[in-house]
Design a protein around this motif. Structure first.
Motif, mmCIF file in Angstrom:
data_model
loop_
_atom_site.group_PDB
_atom_site.id
_atom_site.type_symbol
_atom_site.label_atom_id
_atom_site.label_comp_id
_atom_site.label_asym_id
_atom_site.label_seq_id
_atom_site.Cartn_x
_atom_site.Cartn_y
_atom_site.Cartn_z
ATOM 1 N N ASP A 1 15.811 3.215 23.113
ATOM 2 C CA ASP A 1 14.842 3.782 22.182
ATOM 3 C C ASP A 1 14.847 3.079 20.826
ATOM 4 O O ASP A 1 13.865 3.146 20.089
ATOM 5 N N LEU A 2 15.949 2.447 20.491
ATOM 6 C CA LEU A 2 16.081 1.727 19.226
ATOM 7 C C LEU A 2 16.214 0.243 19.544
ATOM 8 O O LEU A 2 17.047 -0.136 20.376
ATOM 9 N N PRO A 3 15.394 -0.615 18.931
ATOM 10 C CA PRO A 3 15.430 -2.046 19.279
ATOM 11 C C PRO A 3 16.699 -2.715 18.768
ATOM 12 O O PRO A 3 16.936 -2.784 17.565
ATOM 13 N N GLY A 4 17.527 -3.161 19.690
ATOM 14 C CA GLY A 4 18.762 -3.833 19.314
ATOM 15 C C GLY A 4 19.191 -4.796 20.394
ATOM 16 O O GLY A 4 18.570 -4.890 21.452
ATOM 17 N N PHE A 5 20.269 -5.485 20.135
ATOM 18 C CA PHE A 5 20.815 -6.446 21.092
ATOM 19 C C PHE A 5 22.322 -6.512 20.890
ATOM 20 O O PHE A 5 22.835 -6.106 19.849
ATOM 21 N N LYS A 6 23.011 -6.991 21.901
ATOM 22 C CA LYS A 6 24.460 -7.076 21.811
ATOM 23 C C LYS A 6 24.900 -8.518 21.598
ATOM 24 O O LYS A 6 24.351 -9.440 22.191
ATOM 25 N N VAL A 7 25.903 -8.666 20.744
ATOM 26 C CA VAL A 7 26.557 -9.943 20.512
ATOM 27 C C VAL A 7 28.049 -9.712 20.754
ATOM 28 O O VAL A 7 28.661 -8.901 20.047
ATOM 29 N N ALA A 8 28.585 -10.364 21.766
ATOM 30 C CA ALA A 8 29.995 -10.205 22.127
ATOM 31 C C ALA A 8 30.359 -8.726 22.286
ATOM 32 O O ALA A 8 31.411 -8.283 21.852
ATOM 33 N N GLY A 9 29.450 -7.944 22.866
ATOM 34 C CA GLY A 9 29.705 -6.541 23.136
ATOM 35 C C GLY A 9 29.425 -5.590 21.991
ATOM 36 O O GLY A 9 29.561 -4.381 22.140
ATOM 37 N N ALA A 10 29.035 -6.119 20.831
ATOM 38 C CA ALA A 10 28.759 -5.270 19.669
ATOM 39 C C ALA A 10 27.257 -5.229 19.401
ATOM 40 O O ALA A 10 26.583 -6.263 19.456
ATOM 41 N N TRP A 11 26.741 -4.042 19.123
ATOM 42 C CA TRP A 11 25.316 -3.888 18.852
ATOM 43 C C TRP A 11 24.944 -4.526 17.515
ATOM 44 O O TRP A 11 25.666 -4.391 16.534
ATOM 45 N N ARG A 12 23.779 -5.190 17.495
ATOM 46 C CA ARG A 12 23.197 -5.763 16.279
ATOM 47 C C ARG A 12 21.711 -5.450 16.284
ATOM 48 O O ARG A 12 21.090 -5.290 17.341
ATOM 49 N N PHE A 13 21.134 -5.371 15.098
ATOM 50 C CA PHE A 13 19.741 -4.985 14.939
ATOM 51 C C PHE A 13 19.098 -5.842 13.863
ATOM 52 O O PHE A 13 19.727 -6.119 12.834
ATOM 53 N N LYS A 14 17.839 -6.246 14.090
ATOM 54 C CA LYS A 14 17.089 -6.969 13.061
ATOM 55 C C LYS A 14 16.322 -5.955 12.223
ATOM 56 O O LYS A 14 15.677 -5.054 12.757
ATOM 57 N N ARG A 15 16.400 -6.098 10.915
ATOM 58 C CA ARG A 15 15.719 -5.169 10.010
ATOM 59 C C ARG A 15 14.216 -5.143 10.277
ATOM 60 O O ARG A 15 13.595 -4.075 10.258
ATOM 61 N N SER A 16 13.623 -6.302 10.563
ATOM 62 C CA SER A 16 12.173 -6.337 10.823
ATOM 63 C C SER A 16 11.826 -5.539 12.074
ATOM 64 O O SER A 16 10.800 -4.854 12.119
ATOM 65 N N ASP A 17 12.697 -5.584 13.115
ATOM 66 C CA ASP A 17 12.471 -4.781 14.319
ATOM 67 C C ASP A 17 12.575 -3.294 13.997
ATOM 68 O O ASP A 17 11.787 -2.483 14.499
ATOM 69 N N LEU A 18 13.554 -2.936 13.169
ATOM 70 C CA LEU A 18 13.720 -1.532 12.795
ATOM 71 C C LEU A 18 12.526 -1.033 11.993
ATOM 72 O O LEU A 18 12.052 0.084 12.209
ATOM 73 N N ASP A 19 12.024 -1.865 11.087
ATOM 74 C CA ASP A 19 10.865 -1.465 10.291
ATOM 75 C C ASP A 19 9.641 -1.246 11.183
ATOM 76 O O ASP A 19 8.887 -0.294 10.992
ATOM 77 N N SER A 20 9.454 -2.109 12.178
ATOM 78 C CA SER A 20 8.352 -1.933 13.131
ATOM 79 C C SER A 20 8.542 -0.656 13.942
ATOM 80 O O SER A 20 7.587 0.090 14.180
ATOM 81 N N TRP A 21 9.785 -0.403 14.363
ATOM 82 C CA TRP A 21 10.095 0.803 15.126
ATOM 83 C C TRP A 21 9.805 2.053 14.294
ATOM 84 O O TRP A 21 9.233 3.021 14.802
ATOM 85 N N ILE A 22 10.169 2.016 13.024
ATOM 86 C CA ILE A 22 9.900 3.141 12.130
ATOM 87 C C ILE A 22 8.398 3.384 12.029
ATOM 88 O O ILE A 22 7.933 4.529 12.105
ATOM 89 N N ASP A 23 7.630 2.329 11.868
ATOM 90 C CA ASP A 23 6.166 2.471 11.791
ATOM 91 C C ASP A 23 5.606 3.095 13.068
ATOM 92 O O ASP A 23 4.721 3.962 13.000
ATOM 93 N N MET A 24 6.115 2.672 14.232
ATOM 94 C CA MET A 24 5.651 3.252 15.500
ATOM 95 C C MET A 24 6.022 4.729 15.591
ATOM 96 O O MET A 24 5.232 5.535 16.093
ATOM 97 N N GLN A 25 7.218 5.084 15.126
ATOM 98 C CA GLN A 25 7.644 6.487 15.150
ATOM 99 C C GLN A 25 6.754 7.342 14.251
ATOM 100 O O GLN A 25 6.403 8.469 14.604
ATOM 101 N N LYS A 26 6.380 6.802 13.106
ATOM 102 C CA LYS A 26 5.508 7.523 12.197
ATOM 103 C C LYS A 26 4.125 7.731 12.810
ATOM 104 O O LYS A 26 3.562 8.827 12.722
ATOM 105 N N LYS A 27 3.581 6.700 13.462
ATOM 106 C CA LYS A 27 2.279 6.821 14.105
ATOM 107 C C LYS A 27 2.318 7.834 15.248
ATOM 108 O O LYS A 27 1.390 8.630 15.416
#
Length: 86
Positions: free
Chosen positions: A54-80
């Motif tokens: 449900d939240l746009p992310g990816f794993k690097v060496a088993g640890a979750w990472r997220f791009k701020r631009s992806d999160l901002d887009s996700w926030i906009d979609m949630q608001k809509k």
């Protein structure tokens, strides 16, 4: 959050609620802690949403990472989506 200018790159360094430094650039990879502070939710919530896809992310060496631009887009979609429900 407290902003400090970066001397060599066009960005700001922010301190999250725990005082940890995090970069404020759209392509900067954010940690679970950074995202939890950014969204004002618990870290467990970030893990749960990411694991479900449900939240746009990816794993690097088993640890979750997220791009701020992806999160901002996700926030906009949630608001809509919230606006169409009302």
């Amino acid at each position: 959050m407290i902003g400090l200018a970066c001397p060599r790159v066009p960005c700001y360094i922010l301190k999250n609620s725990e005082g940890a430094m995090m970069a404020d650039t759209p392509d900067q990879a954010m940690t679970v802690r950074d995202v939890a502070g950014y969204l004002n939710v618990d870290e467990k919530t970030v893990y749960r949403l990411a694991k479900r896809g449900d939240l746009p992310g990816f794993k690097v060496a088993g640890a979750w990472r997220f791009k701020r631009s992806d999160l901002d887009s996700w926030i906009d979609m949630q608001k809509k989506a919230a606006q169409t429900k009302t």
